[in-house]
Design a protein around this motif. Structure first.
Motif, PDB file in Angstrom:
ATOM      1  N   GLY A 117       0.812  -1.211   0.000  1.00 24.90           N
ATOM      2  CA  GLY A 117       0.000   0.000   0.000  1.00 24.90           C
ATOM      3  C   GLY A 117       0.845   1.260   0.000  1.00 24.90           C
ATOM      4  O   GLY A 117       0.545   2.226  -0.715  1.00 24.90           O
ATOM      5  N   ALA A 118       1.911   1.261   0.796  1.00 28.32           N
ATOM      6  CA  ALA A 118       2.792   2.429   0.865  1.00 28.32           C
ATOM      7  C   ALA A 118       3.479   2.686  -0.474  1.00 28.32           C
ATOM      8  O   ALA A 118       3.597   3.832  -0.915  1.00 28.32           O
ATOM      9  CB  ALA A 118       3.831   2.224   1.971  1.00 28.32           C
ATOM     10  N   ILE A 119       3.934   1.625  -1.127  1.00 24.47           N
ATOM     11  CA  ILE A 119       4.598   1.768  -2.418  1.00 24.47           C
ATOM     12  C   ILE A 119       3.636   2.308  -3.471  1.00 24.47           C
ATOM     13  O   ILE A 119       3.961   3.242  -4.223  1.00 24.47           O
ATOM     14  CB  ILE A 119       5.184   0.416  -2.878  1.00 24.47           C
ATOM     15  CG1 ILE A 119       6.340   0.005  -1.971  1.00 24.47           C
ATOM     16  CG2 ILE A 119       5.651   0.496  -4.330  1.00 24.47           C
ATOM     17  CD1 ILE A 119       6.855  -1.399  -2.233  1.00 24.47           C
ATOM     18  N   ILE A 120       2.433   1.744  -3.525  1.00 26.47           N
ATOM     19  CA  ILE A 120       1.446   2.181  -4.517  1.00 26.47           C
ATOM     20  C   ILE A 120       1.023   3.628  -4.268  1.00 26.47           C
ATOM     21  O   ILE A 120       0.898   4.430  -5.207  1.00 26.47           O
ATOM     22  CB  ILE A 120       0.217   1.253  -4.495  1.00 26.47           C
ATOM     23  CG1 ILE A 120       0.608  -0.149  -4.959  1.00 26.47           C
ATOM     24  CG2 ILE A 120      -0.899   1.807  -5.374  1.00 26.47           C
ATOM     25  CD1 ILE A 120      -0.481  -1.192  -4.766  1.00 26.47           C
ATOM     26  N   GLY A 121       0.819   3.984  -3.015  1.00 27.59           N
ATOM     27  CA  GLY A 121       0.419   5.353  -2.692  1.00 27.59           C
ATOM     28  C   GLY A 121       1.446   6.379  -3.128  1.00 27.59           C
ATOM     29  O   GLY A 121       1.107   7.404  -3.734  1.00 27.59           O
ATOM     30  N   ASP A 122       2.708   6.119  -2.830  1.00 30.33           N
ATOM     31  CA  ASP A 122       3.767   7.046  -3.241  1.00 30.33           C
ATOM     32  C   ASP A 122       3.900   7.092  -4.759  1.00 30.33           C
ATOM     33  O   ASP A 122       4.162   8.150  -5.339  1.00 30.33           O
ATOM     34  CB  ASP A 122       5.102   6.626  -2.613  1.00 30.33           C
ATOM     35  CG  ASP A 122       5.357   7.326  -1.292  1.00 30.33           C
ATOM     36  OD1 ASP A 122       4.373   7.820  -0.694  1.00 30.33           O
ATOM     37  OD2 ASP A 122       6.519   7.389  -0.853  1.00 30.33           O
TER      38      ASP A 122
ATOM     39  N   VAL B 246      13.411  11.234  -0.585  1.00 31.29           N
ATOM     40  CA  VAL B 246      12.328  10.268  -0.765  1.00 31.29           C
ATOM     41  C   VAL B 246      12.471   9.143   0.251  1.00 31.29           C
ATOM     42  O   VAL B 246      11.480   8.640   0.790  1.00 31.29           O
ATOM     43  CB  VAL B 246      12.319   9.716  -2.199  1.00 31.29           C
ATOM     44  CG1 VAL B 246      11.183   8.717  -2.400  1.00 31.29           C
ATOM     45  CG2 VAL B 246      12.189  10.856  -3.211  1.00 31.29           C
ATOM     46  N   LEU B 247      13.711   8.732   0.519  1.00 32.03           N
ATOM     47  CA  LEU B 247      13.952   7.698   1.521  1.00 32.03           C
ATOM     48  C   LEU B 247      13.525   8.162   2.909  1.00 32.03           C
ATOM     49  O   LEU B 247      12.845   7.440   3.644  1.00 32.03           O
ATOM     50  CB  LEU B 247      15.435   7.322   1.544  1.00 32.03           C
ATOM     51  CG  LEU B 247      15.976   6.436   0.419  1.00 32.03           C
ATOM     52  CD1 LEU B 247      17.492   6.357   0.510  1.00 32.03           C
ATOM     53  CD2 LEU B 247      15.364   5.048   0.488  1.00 32.03           C
ATOM     54  N   LEU B 248      13.930   9.378   3.280  1.00 31.86           N
ATOM     55  CA  LEU B 248      13.675   9.869   4.628  1.00 31.86           C
ATOM     56  C   LEU B 248      12.307  10.506   4.775  1.00 31.86           C
ATOM     57  O   LEU B 248      11.742  10.533   5.868  1.00 31.86           O
ATOM     58  CB  LEU B 248      14.758  10.896   5.007  1.00 31.86           C
ATOM     59  CG  LEU B 248      16.193  10.380   5.066  1.00 31.86           C
ATOM     60  CD1 LEU B 248      17.146  11.531   5.341  1.00 31.86           C
ATOM     61  CD2 LEU B 248      16.337   9.314   6.141  1.00 31.86           C
ATOM     62  N   GLY B 249      11.761  11.029   3.658  1.00 35.47           N
ATOM     63  CA  GLY B 249      10.511  11.767   3.738  1.00 35.47           C
ATOM     64  C   GLY B 249       9.359  10.958   4.291  1.00 35.47           C
ATOM     65  O   GLY B 249       8.457  11.500   4.938  1.00 35.47           O
TER      66      GLY B 249
ATOM     67  N   SER C 188      12.297   2.659   1.061  1.00 28.32           N
ATOM     68  CA  SER C 188      11.760   3.350   2.239  1.00 28.32           C
ATOM     69  C   SER C 188      10.539   2.622   2.795  1.00 28.32           C
ATOM     70  O   SER C 188      10.368   2.539   4.014  1.00 28.32           O
ATOM     71  CB  SER C 188      11.397   4.790   1.887  1.00 28.32           C
ATOM     72  OG  SER C 188      10.362   4.836   0.916  1.00 28.32           O
ATOM     73  N   ALA C 189       9.696   2.071   1.914  1.00 28.02           N
ATOM     74  CA  ALA C 189       8.507   1.352   2.380  1.00 28.02           C
ATOM     75  C   ALA C 189       8.886   0.090   3.143  1.00 28.02           C
ATOM     76  O   ALA C 189       8.275  -0.237   4.166  1.00 28.02           O
ATOM     77  CB  ALA C 189       7.604   1.006   1.195  1.00 28.02           C
ATOM     78  N   VAL C 190       9.898  -0.623   2.653  1.00 25.32           N
ATOM     79  CA  VAL C 190      10.341  -1.863   3.288  1.00 25.32           C
ATOM     80  C   VAL C 190      10.882  -1.592   4.697  1.00 25.32           C
ATOM     81  O   VAL C 190      10.725  -2.424   5.603  1.00 25.32           O
ATOM     82  CB  VAL C 190      11.407  -2.561   2.415  1.00 25.32           C
ATOM     83  CG1 VAL C 190      12.078  -3.697   3.171  1.00 25.32           C
ATOM     84  CG2 VAL C 190      10.773  -3.085   1.126  1.00 25.32           C
ATOM     85  N   VAL C 191      11.497  -0.434   4.899  1.00 23.46           N
ATOM     86  CA  VAL C 191      12.015  -0.085   6.226  1.00 23.46           C
ATOM     87  C   VAL C 191      10.925   0.542   7.085  1.00 23.46           C
ATOM     88  O   VAL C 191      10.803   0.245   8.278  1.00 23.46           O
ATOM     89  CB  VAL C 191      13.217   0.882   6.094  1.00 23.46           C
ATOM     90  CG1 VAL C 191      13.687   1.338   7.473  1.00 23.46           C
ATOM     91  CG2 VAL C 191      14.348   0.218   5.336  1.00 23.46           C
TER      92      VAL C 191
END
Length: 215
Positions: free
Chosen positions: A69-74, A116-119, A150-153
């Motif tokens: 969900g996080a990946i698709i949303g971004d 993008v990683l930290l945001g 970023s989503a995986v972490v």
């Protein structure tokens, strides 16, 4: 907002077969531009992590749906930025969030890929950074790499406090192991927070050419 969180918790606990889908929809909504400003993701992930820690929900299912969900949303937010261009940042209702948009643009301008990683970990600009990346022309491949990493972490980090607290309470009934688990969880959260703060405050001097290469 507290009532909404409680309703979601009850629904997930009662309808466990829907827990993964609900989690995925929540993380997707939290990652969407505008929508994410109104989704209490942190509180909901704490609740979900507690249900995983108590054994009510399957952790791997929740992780898989939440990350997806996080990946698709971004990705959707980034695509909107690429498609609509700078005009999206000047339209309602984003034009009412000028300070947040300005912070997101400055953060991306300074840190590019790392932003993008930290945001995703920075609540106020979390839902806007992907759109800003699209508007400012970040290559799709680089964005998606940062998006997935970023989503995986992010998902395990969001679930960890609730999970560790629930496990600590259960272990505490049997002895002192619960205190150790909770201490480890707190230490991880503190270290992560200090690392993010140090990264954001680290001074960087770059030429315009290096900034463009970074994006």
């Amino acid at each position: 907002m507290a009532d909404f969180i409680e309703q979601v918790r009850r629904f997930i606990e009662t309808h466990q077969e829907w827990a993964g889908l609900v989690t995925g929809l929540l993380t997707l909504g939290e990652s969407l531009v505008l929508v994410g400003l109104f989704v209490p993701a942190t509180a909901l992930m704490l609740v979900t992590g507690g249900l995983v820690g108590s054994g009510t929900l399957d952790g791997w299912t929740i992780l898989a749906w939440g990350i997806a969900g996080a990946i698709i949303g971004d990705a959707i937010s980034y695509g909107l930025g690429r498609w609509l261009g700078p005009g999206i940042l000047r339209r309602r209702p984003l034009n009412r969030q000028r300070q947040t948009v300005a912070r997101a643009r400055l953060f991306f301008y300074r840190y590019g890929f790392a932003s993008v990683l930290l945001g995703r970990f920075l609540g106020p600009i979390r839902a806007i950074i992907p759109t800003v990346a699209g508007v400012m022309g970040m290559p799709n491949g680089r964005f998606q790499l940062a998006n997935v990493l970023s989503a995986v972490v992010w998902m395990p980090v969001m679930l960890a406090p609730g999970y560790l607290t629930a496990r600590g309470m259960e272990d505490g009934l049997a002895g002192g192991g619960g205190q150790i688990v909770m201490f480890i969880g707190t230490a991880i959260s503190v270290v992560l927070g200090l690392w993010l703060l140090a990264t954001l405050l680290r001074p960087r001097r770059q030429t315009p050419a290096s900034r463009r290469a970074k994006i």
